[in-house]
Motif scaffolding. Structure first.
Motif, PDB file in Angstrom:
ATOM      1  N   ALA A 192      -8.326   4.283 -10.321  1.00 35.79           N
ATOM      2  CA  ALA A 192      -8.784   3.614 -11.741  1.00 35.79           C
ATOM      3  C   ALA A 192      -7.946   2.131 -11.412  1.00 35.79           C
ATOM      4  N   ASP A 193      -7.042   2.066 -10.524  1.00 33.30           N
ATOM      5  CA  ASP A 193      -5.938   1.082 -10.527  1.00 33.30           C
ATOM      6  C   ASP A 193      -6.040  -0.059  -9.110  1.00 33.30           C
ATOM      7  N   ALA A 194      -6.568   0.850  -7.947  1.00 32.24           N
ATOM      8  CA  ALA A 194      -7.048   0.339  -6.823  1.00 32.24           C
ATOM      9  C   ALA A 194      -8.086   0.586  -6.040  1.00 32.24           C
ATOM     10  N   GLN A 195      -8.288  -0.084  -5.102  1.00 29.57           N
ATOM     11  CA  GLN A 195      -9.614   0.556  -4.334  1.00 29.57           C
ATOM     12  C   GLN A 195      -9.123   1.319  -3.356  1.00 29.57           C
ATOM     13  N   CYS A 196      -9.509   2.813  -3.159  1.00 30.78           N
ATOM     14  CA  CYS A 196      -8.931   3.756  -2.316  1.00 30.78           C
ATOM     15  C   CYS A 196      -9.786   3.445  -1.184  1.00 30.78           C
ATOM     16  N   VAL A 197      -9.067   3.663  -0.014  1.00 29.79           N
ATOM     17  CA  VAL A 197      -9.816   3.757   1.334  1.00 29.79           C
ATOM     18  C   VAL A 197      -9.182   5.125   2.082  1.00 29.79           C
ATOM     19  N   PRO A 198     -10.311   5.882   2.584  1.00 28.05           N
ATOM     20  CA  PRO A 198     -10.103   6.931   3.206  1.00 28.05           C
ATOM     21  C   PRO A 198      -9.282   6.796   4.661  1.00 28.05           C
ATOM     22  N   ILE A 199      -8.249   6.479   4.659  1.00 25.74           N
ATOM     23  CA  ILE A 199      -7.441   6.372   5.855  1.00 25.74           C
ATOM     24  C   ILE A 199      -6.089   7.291   5.916  1.00 25.74           C
ATOM     25  N   LYS A 200      -5.783   8.030   6.619  1.00 28.09           N
ATOM     26  CA  LYS A 200      -4.631   9.121   6.641  1.00 28.09           C
ATOM     27  C   LYS A 200      -3.284   8.034   6.529  1.00 28.09           C
ATOM     28  N   ALA A 201      -2.369   8.478   5.691  1.00 28.82           N
ATOM     29  CA  ALA A 201      -1.036   7.748   5.640  1.00 28.82           C
ATOM     30  C   ALA A 201      -0.439   7.531   6.960  1.00 28.82           C
ATOM     31  N   THR A 202      -0.676   8.544   8.009  1.00 31.17           N
ATOM     32  CA  THR A 202       0.019   8.609   8.970  1.00 31.17           C
ATOM     33  C   THR A 202      -0.795   7.800  10.264  1.00 31.17           C
ATOM     34  N   ASP A 203      -2.043   7.356   9.919  1.00 34.27           N
ATOM     35  CA  ASP A 203      -2.983   6.822  10.787  1.00 34.27           C
ATOM     36  C   ASP A 203      -2.429   5.251  10.824  1.00 34.27           C
ATOM     37  N   ILE A 204      -1.517   5.014  12.005  1.00 35.08           N
ATOM     38  CA  ILE A 204      -0.881   3.537  12.145  1.00 35.08           C
ATOM     39  C   ILE A 204      -1.872   2.715  12.512  1.00 35.08           C
ATOM     40  N   GLU A 205      -2.827   2.919  13.544  1.00 36.08           N
ATOM     41  CA  GLU A 205      -3.848   1.988  14.060  1.00 36.08           C
ATOM     42  C   GLU A 205      -4.690   1.791  13.203  1.00 36.08           C
ATOM     43  N   GLY A 206      -5.276   2.936  12.404  1.00 41.76           N
ATOM     44  CA  GLY A 206      -6.073   2.721  11.258  1.00 41.76           C
ATOM     45  C   GLY A 206      -5.665   1.807  10.367  1.00 41.76           C
ATOM     46  N   MET A 207      -4.462   1.821   9.894  1.00 38.58           N
ATOM     47  CA  MET A 207      -4.138   1.203   8.800  1.00 38.58           C
ATOM     48  C   MET A 207      -3.956  -0.221   9.236  1.00 38.58           C
ATOM     49  N   VAL A 208      -3.433  -0.496  10.681  1.00 32.42           N
ATOM     50  CA  VAL A 208      -3.143  -1.999  10.835  1.00 32.42           C
ATOM     51  C   VAL A 208      -4.567  -2.629  11.032  1.00 32.42           C
ATOM     52  N   GLY A 209      -5.685  -1.850  11.577  1.00 32.14           N
ATOM     53  CA  GLY A 209      -6.871  -2.337  11.767  1.00 32.14           C
ATOM     54  C   GLY A 209      -7.570  -2.580  10.228  1.00 32.14           C
ATOM     55  N   PHE A 210      -7.346  -1.839   9.328  1.00 29.64           N
ATOM     56  CA  PHE A 210      -7.990  -2.083   8.013  1.00 29.64           C
ATOM     57  C   PHE A 210      -7.107  -3.551   7.471  1.00 29.64           C
ATOM     58  N   ALA A 211      -5.923  -3.523   7.530  1.00 30.95           N
ATOM     59  CA  ALA A 211      -5.177  -4.624   7.003  1.00 30.95           C
ATOM     60  C   ALA A 211      -5.605  -5.843   7.669  1.00 30.95           C
ATOM     61  N   LYS A 212      -5.972  -5.712   8.909  1.00 31.85           N
ATOM     62  CA  LYS A 212      -6.326  -6.904   9.798  1.00 31.85           C
ATOM     63  C   LYS A 212      -7.757  -7.486   9.113  1.00 31.85           C
ATOM     64  N   GLU A 213      -8.717  -6.442   9.104  1.00 28.99           N
ATOM     65  CA  GLU A 213     -10.109  -6.868   8.750  1.00 28.99           C
ATOM     66  C   GLU A 213     -10.190  -7.167   7.439  1.00 28.99           C
ATOM     67  N   HIS A 214      -9.334  -6.640   6.566  1.00 29.26           N
ATOM     68  CA  HIS A 214      -9.558  -7.161   5.010  1.00 29.26           C
ATOM     69  C   HIS A 214      -8.547  -8.192   4.477  1.00 29.26           C
ATOM     70  N   ALA A 215      -8.072  -8.914   5.557  1.00 35.49           N
ATOM     71  CA  ALA A 215      -7.140  -9.896   5.330  1.00 35.49           C
ATOM     72  C   ALA A 215      -6.083  -9.429   4.339  1.00 35.49           C
ATOM     73  N   VAL A 216      -5.265  -8.215   4.556  1.00 37.05           N
ATOM     74  CA  VAL A 216      -4.533  -8.025   3.767  1.00 37.05           C
ATOM     75  C   VAL A 216      -3.016  -8.617   3.994  1.00 37.05           C
ATOM     76  N   ASP A 217      -2.443  -9.341   2.695  1.00 39.12           N
ATOM     77  CA  ASP A 217      -1.273 -10.219   2.844  1.00 39.12           C
ATOM     78  C   ASP A 217      -0.194  -9.377   3.045  1.00 39.12           C
ATOM     79  N   PHE A 218       0.066  -8.210   2.164  1.00 34.48           N
ATOM     80  CA  PHE A 218       1.223  -7.769   2.167  1.00 34.48           C
ATOM     81  C   PHE A 218       0.805  -6.010   2.441  1.00 34.48           C
ATOM     82  N   VAL A 219       1.681  -5.107   3.069  1.00 34.30           N
ATOM     83  CA  VAL A 219       1.453  -3.652   2.963  1.00 34.30           C
ATOM     84  C   VAL A 219       2.817  -2.893   2.410  1.00 34.30           C
TER      85      VAL A 219
END
Ligand code: AMP
Ligand code: GLY
Length: 427
Positions: free
Chosen positions: A39-66
């Motif tokens: 209800a407050d954020a857009q949830c994405v199904p990446i496991k919290a420990t999936d480092i590669e997945g997380m970095v990949g998502f951040a790059k693809e979606h132009a995330v400014d801050f993690v």
């Protein structure tokens, strides 16, 4: 700016709700998040420990801050991977996260820098651990798995039989896996426990208001250890005098020594303290916000959290003035019946509005799913219900009133959150 918050519990929900107040935050993703967080954020199904997945998502979606909130991705080096990819983040790197991930290491550190903590010995083989316990013959004895163990790696043995069993389950049966390769055996401390979360950029340390968790499942501190059944902030037992002493003997020396060791700590440093008759001592360092401590400390924070996180990242925390509301906060955890042992999930939750909230309180979702606009239970700790008040009794009354408006089959919560602290503070 676009934010990505890593994790999916009540703590992450509290971080997200606070970030949403900042004018510089335009979009928030949460991975993996949960039903209420959605209800407050857009949830994405990446496991919290999936480092590669997380970095990949951040790059693809132009995330400014993690914001990396849980211990395991921090200990695994998610911040290092983000840094290598040129993405700004909040949280310690792998070397600094070792203060939580490796208790043997943090005990040696405290000894080296004369930071007050329980006396201890470290063992790598079960036979010498047992003969030490036998020789010492002092109970209760505290036996800790050195590595991460979901907050369950501490056994307090009342006699030699329990102590031997503890060594066996940790070091031979390996119930915590490799986290039990080493054990720390330490002196049993007494006194009220207090948590102090502090922002640190490796140079400056800014303690937040104190808080107090209730780890046992049942009233009167009975039952099994849990992730935490409720919190209050500030703790009435943590006086200005104690704070001054902690600042001088614990907080500043810790942050300065971490930097001296080549492991500057950037993020939220969790001081688990015992206020013993011989002064405050460190029970543990954690490398992150506590859960459910964040659910009472962050609602009291007045300063823009996104700005603080920028200042930590840029190592200019000294320039920040960080202020808190003067009242109190209380968070009551509503858990599934049976937690922390086995429990059923999938029960509908009634009393919440479409956003998973209710009037006059904030509901932080820890273990919920959203199905067709309705919330159902999906974990052990289900909800953290936080309310504020001018003082602690008022905050507690407000949060318990809110809890009474929420229902799900088997719901279990403690009725005595804050009670002991209030009694003890009155002497
Ligand atoms: P931890 O997982 O390190 O937070 O420890 C869990 C709980 O065990 C703490 O919250 C304390 O209540 C208790 N504990 C840990 N170390 C000691 C100690 N040296 N003496 C007494 N209690 C302890
Ligand atoms: N509430 C205890 C912890 O987060 O470690």
């Amino acid at each position: 700016m676009t934010y990505l918050v890593v994790g999916g519990g009540g703590r992450e929900h509290a971080i997200i709700r606070k970030l949403k107040e900042s004018p510089q935050v335009s979009q928030i993703y949460c991975a993996p998040g949960n039903g209420g967080i959605a209800a407050d954020a857009q949830c994405v199904p990446i496991k919290a420990t999936d480092i590669e997945g997380m970095v990949g998502f951040a790059k693809e979606h132009a995330v400014d801050f993690v914001v990396v909130a849980p211990d395991d991705p921090l200990v695994l080096g998610m911040v290092d991977a983000l840094e290598a990819a040129g993405i700004r983040s909040f949280g310690p790197n792998r070397a600094a996260a070792e203060f939580e991930g490796n208790k043997a290491f943090s005990k040696e550190f405290m000894k080296k820098y004369h930071i007050p903590t329980a006396d201890y010995e470290i063992f790598s083989d079960p036979a010498s651990a047992v003969s030490y316990l036998r020789e010492k013959n002092q109970f209760p004895a505290v036996i800790k798995a050195s590595g991460l163990a979901l907050g369950k790696g501490v056994i307090i043995a009342q006699n030699m039989e329990e102590a031997e069993a503890a060594v066996k389950t940790i070091m031979e049966d390996k119930i915590f896996g490799a986290s039990g390769d080493q054990v720390v055996i330490e002196e049993f401390l007494t006194g009220p426990e207090v948590t102090v979360l502090a922002f640190s950029d490796g140079h400056t340390v800014c303690p937040m208001v104190s808080s107090m968790d209730h780890k046992r499942a049942l009233d009167g501190d009975q039952g099994l250890n849990t992730g935490g059944m409720g919190t209050i902030a500030p703790s009435p037992l943590y006086t200005a005098e104690i704070h001054e002493r902690c600042m001088k003997e614990i907080f500043l020396p810790t942050v300065q020594a971490m930097t001296a060791e080549g492991r500057p700590f950037k993020g939220c440093l969790y001081f688990g303290l015992m206020l013993t008759p011989n002064g405050p001592k460190v029970i543990e360092y954690n490398c992150r916000f506590g859960d459910p401590e964040a659910q009472v400390v962050l609602p009291l924070l007045k300063t823009d959290l996104a700005e603080i996180m920028d200042a930590v990242y840029e190592e200019r925390l000294a320039e920040m003035e960080i202020t808190f509301l003067s009242g109190s906060a209380a968070c009551i955890i509503m858990a599934s019946g049976g937690y922390p042992q086995s429990y059923q999930t999938g029960y509908p939750i009634s009393g919440l509005d479409r956003n998973g909230q209710l009037k006059n309180a904030t509901v932080y979702h820890a273990g919920t799913r959203c199905e067709g606009g309705f919330y159902v239970t999906s974990g052990g700790r289900v909800l953290g219900v936080t309310a504020l008040g001018d003082d602690l009794p008022q905050a507690l009354a407000n949060s318990y009133r809110a809890v009474k408006g929420i229902f799900f089959t088997g719901a279990h919560y403690r009725r005595d959150i804050g009670k002991r602290a209030l009694e003890e503070s009155k002497g």
